[in-house]
Scaffold this active site. Structure first.
Site, PDB file in Angstrom:
ATOM      1  N   PRO A  31       0.158  29.637 100.672  1.00 33.00           N
ATOM      2  CA  PRO A  31       0.684  29.054  99.434  1.00 33.00           C
ATOM      3  C   PRO A  31       1.752  28.018  99.702  1.00 33.00           C
ATOM      4  CG  PRO A  31       1.579  31.261  99.780  1.00 33.00           C
ATOM      5  CD  PRO A  31       0.511  31.056 100.823  1.00 33.00           C
ATOM      6  N   ASP A  32       1.844  27.039  98.810  1.00 29.30           N
ATOM      7  CA  ASP A  32       2.960  26.095  98.924  1.00 29.30           C
ATOM      8  C   ASP A  32       4.192  26.763  98.321  1.00 29.30           C
ATOM      9  OD1 ASP A  32       2.657  25.905  96.186  1.00 29.30           O
ATOM     10  OD2 ASP A  32       1.894  23.860  96.196  1.00 29.30           O
ATOM     11  N   PHE A  33       5.221  25.979  98.072  1.00 30.98           N
ATOM     12  CA  PHE A  33       6.486  26.596  97.701  1.00 30.98           C
ATOM     13  C   PHE A  33       6.738  26.676  96.199  1.00 30.98           C
ATOM     14  CE2 PHE A  33       6.984  25.168 102.040  1.00 30.98           C
ATOM     15  CZ  PHE A  33       7.565  26.278 102.636  1.00 30.98           C
ATOM     16  N   ARG A  34       6.252  25.676  95.449  1.00 34.61           N
ATOM     17  CA  ARG A  34       6.705  25.581  94.072  1.00 34.61           C
ATOM     18  C   ARG A  34       5.598  25.504  93.029  1.00 34.61           C
ATOM     19  NH1 ARG A  34      10.277  23.058  97.415  1.00 34.61           N
ATOM     20  NH2 ARG A  34      12.470  23.641  97.179  1.00 34.61           N
ATOM     21  N   ASN A 101       5.713  21.413 107.970  1.00 32.24           N
ATOM     22  CA  ASN A 101       5.196  22.777 108.009  1.00 32.24           C
ATOM     23  C   ASN A 101       5.618  23.499 109.281  1.00 32.24           C
ATOM     24  OD1 ASN A 101       3.963  22.108 105.610  1.00 32.24           O
ATOM     25  ND2 ASN A 101       1.965  21.711 106.541  1.00 32.24           N
ATOM     26  N   ASP A 103       3.787  26.339 110.237  1.00 31.73           N
ATOM     27  CA  ASP A 103       2.712  27.323 110.364  1.00 31.73           C
ATOM     28  C   ASP A 103       1.863  27.194 111.614  1.00 31.73           C
ATOM     29  OD1 ASP A 103       1.083  25.067 109.770  1.00 31.73           O
ATOM     30  OD2 ASP A 103       1.063  25.573 107.632  1.00 31.73           O
ATOM     31  N   HIS A 118      10.769  20.637 110.657  1.00 30.46           N
ATOM     32  CA  HIS A 118      11.371  21.853 110.115  1.00 30.46           C
ATOM     33  C   HIS A 118      11.222  23.037 111.066  1.00 30.46           C
ATOM     34  CE1 HIS A 118      11.228  20.341 105.661  1.00 30.46           C
ATOM     35  NE2 HIS A 118      12.170  19.764 106.374  1.00 30.46           N
TER      36      HIS A 118
END
Length: 249
Positions: A31-34, A101, A103, A118
């Site tokens: 899922p993304d964040f918002r 990302n 991930d 990040h």
């Protein structure tokens, strides 16, 4: 605007750089964040679980959240959008990927020139003795920890090597990203809202240097009216269409 138009831009460019955000990994089941209803921050306050002060104050609560993230990400695989960028790179049409990302999916897909601004969950470190541990070891220590906190051999809690709220981005990665953006004839902004600074400033760096900004993202971004192209279809379908138009599928 069509993927064919983007393929023409890529074909005629001397340097193409991709800037990717959470949206490129959504087709992999992350899922993304918002996004309403599915965003990672929908039911949790990131300041309480993903801030450096939260890690310092309550590492058990922090790792309860991040442990779930580690478990979720462990089984996820790169999708067609990640693979399309690898195809572009191997064909000489893409110089690098700058990603927000953590991930590891770009790396798993095979991207060679990758700037992770990040950080990454690939490893965690002890901020006391600076020893670093790979993610599989961290998972083992997390599972075995009675207090729910994976520890270093020195006894101190480990911290994922990701940039938490309240931390600065790694200077070297940010400088490399800015240099790539400044030298890009085309900056492909893929799956990113372009709202998280300082990375959101990179399209402006490209445009100020005379380059072209392209947005391949579902949903609005601050650059929709300024980008040369905006593709808002499924990110996998859009990038696979670009690769096909270039004849490198």
């Amino acid at each position: 605007m069509s993927a064919a138009a983007l393929a023409d831009l890529v074909r005629g460019a001397g340097s193409v750089v991709a800037l990717t955000g959470a949206g490129i990994s959504v087709p992999s089941g992350i899922p993304d964040f918002r996004s309403p209803g599915t965003g990672l921050w929908e039911n949790v306050d990131p300041m309480e679980v993903a801030h450096i002060d939260a890690w310092r104050a309550d590492p058990a609560r922090f790792w309860h959240f991040y442990g779930d993230r580690f478990t979720t990400l462990r089984e996820k695989q790169p999708n067609g959008a990640h693979r399309a960028l690898v195809a572009l790179e191997r064909a000489g049409h893409l110089d690098a990927v700058v990603t927000q990302n953590i991930d590891m999916l770009h790396r798993r897909a095979g991207t060679a020139e990758l700037v992770e601004v990040h950080g990454t969950i690939e490893h965690s470190s002890c901020l006391s003795c600076l020893r670093r541990y790979p993610v599989d070891v961290v998972r083992e220590r997390l599972a075995a920890a009675a207090d729910g906190v994976p520890g270093c051999d020195c006894g101190r809690p480990l911290k994922p090597d990701v940039v938490l709220f309240g931390e600065f981005l790694p200077e070297g990665a940010l400088e490399r990203a800015a240099s790539l953006a400044a030298g890009a004839d085309v900056l492909l902004c893929i799956g990113t809202s372009l709202e998280v600074h300082p990375v959101a400033q990179l399209p402006g760096v490209t445009q100020a240097a005379g380059g072209t900004v392209v947005v391949v993202t579902q949903g609005p971004t601050p650059w929709d009216g300024r980008a040369a192209l905006k593709l808002d279809g499924d990110v996998v379908a859009e990038l696979e269409a670009v690769v096909a138009a270039l004849g490198i599928a």
